[in-house]
Design an enzyme around this catalytic site. Structure first.
Site, short mmCIF file in Angstrom:
data_model
loop_
_atom_site.label_atom_id
_atom_site.label_comp_id
_atom_site.label_asym_id
_atom_site.label_seq_id
_atom_site.Cartn_x
_atom_site.Cartn_y
_atom_site.Cartn_z
N SER A 29 0.82 -1.20 0.00
CA SER A 29 0.00 0.00 0.00
C SER A 29 0.87 1.26 0.00
O SER A 29 1.66 1.46 -0.89
CB SER A 29 -0.94 -0.04 1.20
OG SER A 29 -1.97 0.90 1.06
N ASP B 125 -9.04 -4.15 -5.69
CA ASP B 125 -8.46 -3.57 -4.48
C ASP B 125 -9.20 -2.28 -4.15
O ASP B 125 -9.30 -1.39 -5.01
CB ASP B 125 -6.97 -3.30 -4.70
CG ASP B 125 -6.23 -2.92 -3.43
OD1 ASP B 125 -6.76 -2.09 -2.65
OD2 ASP B 125 -5.13 -3.44 -3.22
N HIS C 266 -7.34 -5.95 -0.30
CA HIS C 266 -6.24 -5.00 -0.40
C HIS C 266 -4.91 -5.74 -0.33
O HIS C 266 -4.62 -6.40 0.67
CB HIS C 266 -6.36 -3.99 0.72
CG HIS C 266 -5.36 -2.87 0.64
ND1 HIS C 266 -4.95 -2.31 -0.55
CD2 HIS C 266 -4.68 -2.21 1.61
CE1 HIS C 266 -4.08 -1.34 -0.31
NE2 HIS C 266 -3.90 -1.27 0.99
#
Length: 530
Positions: free
Chosen positions: A244, A471, A499
């Site tokens: 991320s 996602d 995610h």
């Protein structure tokens, strides 16, 4: 910005170490949705990607003023979990004006390679946020897989302003409780004023508690800290796995130090060329995509609390539940009630991992029946609030980094109102909330030092960029964009939900990434996994 959260299976602590990417003084943020950055203009005032600005590398030689940091020796000692050792690394508060009087103490942890097989080097990990504790992530999740652990010293450093590394603090726990209940979908001028007042109070608290540190928690500074750590660990190259926001951190490192990139995995990638408004619109659409996937699954079950007639109807029913909670918050068995804002955060939290969908169905049904305890638990997990009412610092570090890295998405409530149609087109369910949450950086006490930019990292070793097609926090289009920017990148696609992709159940993804980390084998172009 966005976030990545590995999940625990227990419903009581469903969300663990996350990489919050929505920010809003919450994704990462104190209420879903936010970030910041500049550039040109498009629909509804949204700004264009930074086509021309490109992150320039730093000089290959180390400046004399920084040599003491690069030459320091770490003193390791046992800590926390068995097999791990910790140390403290010195870094300058301001790289432009290094001074021992203002040095930061950054926490580092490692677990040495266990064998069998020859040691490859150190592997630095970061779970994202910004604001997620890399050390907590390392000790709780990253000892796996065993074959990678066998060949690398697994290493984590809490970035500046985070957890054990000079943490940014903003509010007392009671103040944070009130802040998380702030209405993020204001229906009147008075409610808008209360929201703005909450943002101002939050920012004022950060300024008074964090002081000069607030000017020096940018991603570029954190990436420079990573290079100091590389040198201190006696590694010629930096091997890195980032999730991320950790992909932005890793890509930034590659842009600054392309010749020092080793094996780098960027999972759940961000697009550094986007301004904050575009980031927030894209994330709004990303969470809508994730919700529609959840709804499509939910309506297959007879007990689906959002009905069984269709995905669109499920969205309307969830919106109706949010409106009901806005007017009459649900009891939770404690002093705090489940407000619309807390319920929205709880639902968003469950979008990070499809394994949370059965729990979300159950908690939505409970809420419909007047018991908001379940969704409050999910919201608390997202905010990293312990059962005793204590908050971790992630929700303070998150806006501190986001609001420094990019210009605010909006500068006034009027701008938010003008952009509401765009956000609502991106998501009828979450659009209003995400738009108002993106206003938070407008009141930040420190001016941004960063701008949106491309990262090319010319001359870097092969980099593996990983994207998940549905996602929520880091939309798949971002992974494609980052892979296209980085001169040596290869895109690996996971056709799935949730995610990030590594370590989440896809044997194809795990095998491909492990082979890259262990053998340097880059997968074929446009490789897809399920």
């Amino acid at each position: 910005m966005a976030t990545s959260r590995p999940f625990r299976t227990s419903a009581a602590a469903l969300l663990a170490a996350t990489a919050l990417l929505i920010s809003g003084c919450s994704s990462g943020s104190s209420s879903p949705g936010s970030a910041a950055s500049p550039a040109g203009r498009t629909e509804a005032g949204a700004q264009r990607p930074a086509e021309d600005a490109t992150l320039a590398p730093l000089p290959a030689s180390t400046p004399a003023a920084l040599r003491p940091y690069y030459d320091q020796k770490l003193s390791w000692h046992p800590c926390g979990v068995a097999g791990f050792e910790c140390a403290t690394m010195q870094a300058p508060l301001d790289y432009a004006k290094p001074s021992a009087d203002t040095d930061l103490k950054l926490a580092v942890a490692r677990k040495k390679a266990t064998g069998p097989g020859s040691r490859i080097g150190s592997l630095l990990v970061n779970p994202g946020g910004p604001g997620g504790s890399a050390i907590d992530y390392l000790q709780q999740y990253a000892p796996q897989p065993a074959q990678v652990r066998a060949r690398y010293d697994m290493v984590a450093m809490d970035p500046r302003g985070v957890a054990r590394s000079a943490p940014v603090e903003c509010l007392t726990d009671k103040q944070m409780d009130r802040y998380t209940q702030t209405d993020m979908t204001p229906d009147s001028p008075a409610e808008v004023n209360r929201l703005v007042s909450a943002y101002r109070s939050f920012s004022k608290g950060c300024a008074s508690r964090a002081g000069a540190l607030l000017r020096h928690v940018s991603t570029i500074e954190a990436a420079r800290d990573m290079d100091v750590l590389r040198a201190v660990l006696d590694d010629d190259k930096l091997n890195f796995v980032g999730a991320s926001y950790g992909t932005f951190l890793g890509a930034t490192y590659a842009g600054l130090y392309p010749s020092r990139v080793g094996r780098m995995v960027l999972d759940g990638a961000m697009n550094p060329a986007l301004d904050s408004r575009r980031v927030n619109i894209d994330q709004t659409a990303g969470f809508d995509t994730a919700f529609r996937a959840f709804a499509a699954d939910c309506i297959k079950h007879k007990d689906c609390p959002l009905g069984t007639t269709g995905v669109d109807d499920a969205g309307r029913q969830l919106s109706a539940l949010f409106r009901k909670l806005d007017a009459h918050p649900a009891a939770t068995g404690e002093e705090r009630k489940l407000t619309e804002s807390l319920a929205t955060t709880g639902v968003i939290a469950a979008m990070y991992d499809q394994r949370a969908w059965p729990v979300l169905r159950e908690y939505l049904a409970q809420t419909e029946a007047g018991n908001g305890r379940g969704l409050l638990t999910l919201s608390d997990s997202y905010y990293e609030r312990d059962p005793n009412g204590t908050y971790a610092n992630q929700m303070y570090a998150n806006p501190a980094v986001n609001c420094l890295d990019l210009t605010s998405a909006f500068t006034s409530p009027a701008q938010v109102r003008a952009a509401l149609p765009t956000f609502r087109r991106a998501s009828a369910v979450f659009g209003t909330n995400f738009a108002w949450t993106a206003l938070n950086c407008a009141y930040w006490p420190v001016k941004p030092t960063g701008t949106a930019h491309r990262i090319e990292a010319k001359g870097a070793a092969p980099i593996l960029v990983v994207g998940t097609t549905r996602d929520p926090a880091t939309p798949y289009t971002w992974a494609k964009a980052l892979a296209a920017q980085l001169s040596s990148a290869t895109l690996l696609t996971y056709d799935g939900d949730g995610h990030t992709a590594y370590g989440r159940g896809s044997a194809c993804i795990d095998r491909t990434i492990n082979n890259y980390l262990l053998n340097g084998t880059v997968p074929p172009k446009d490789k897809h996994c399920k």
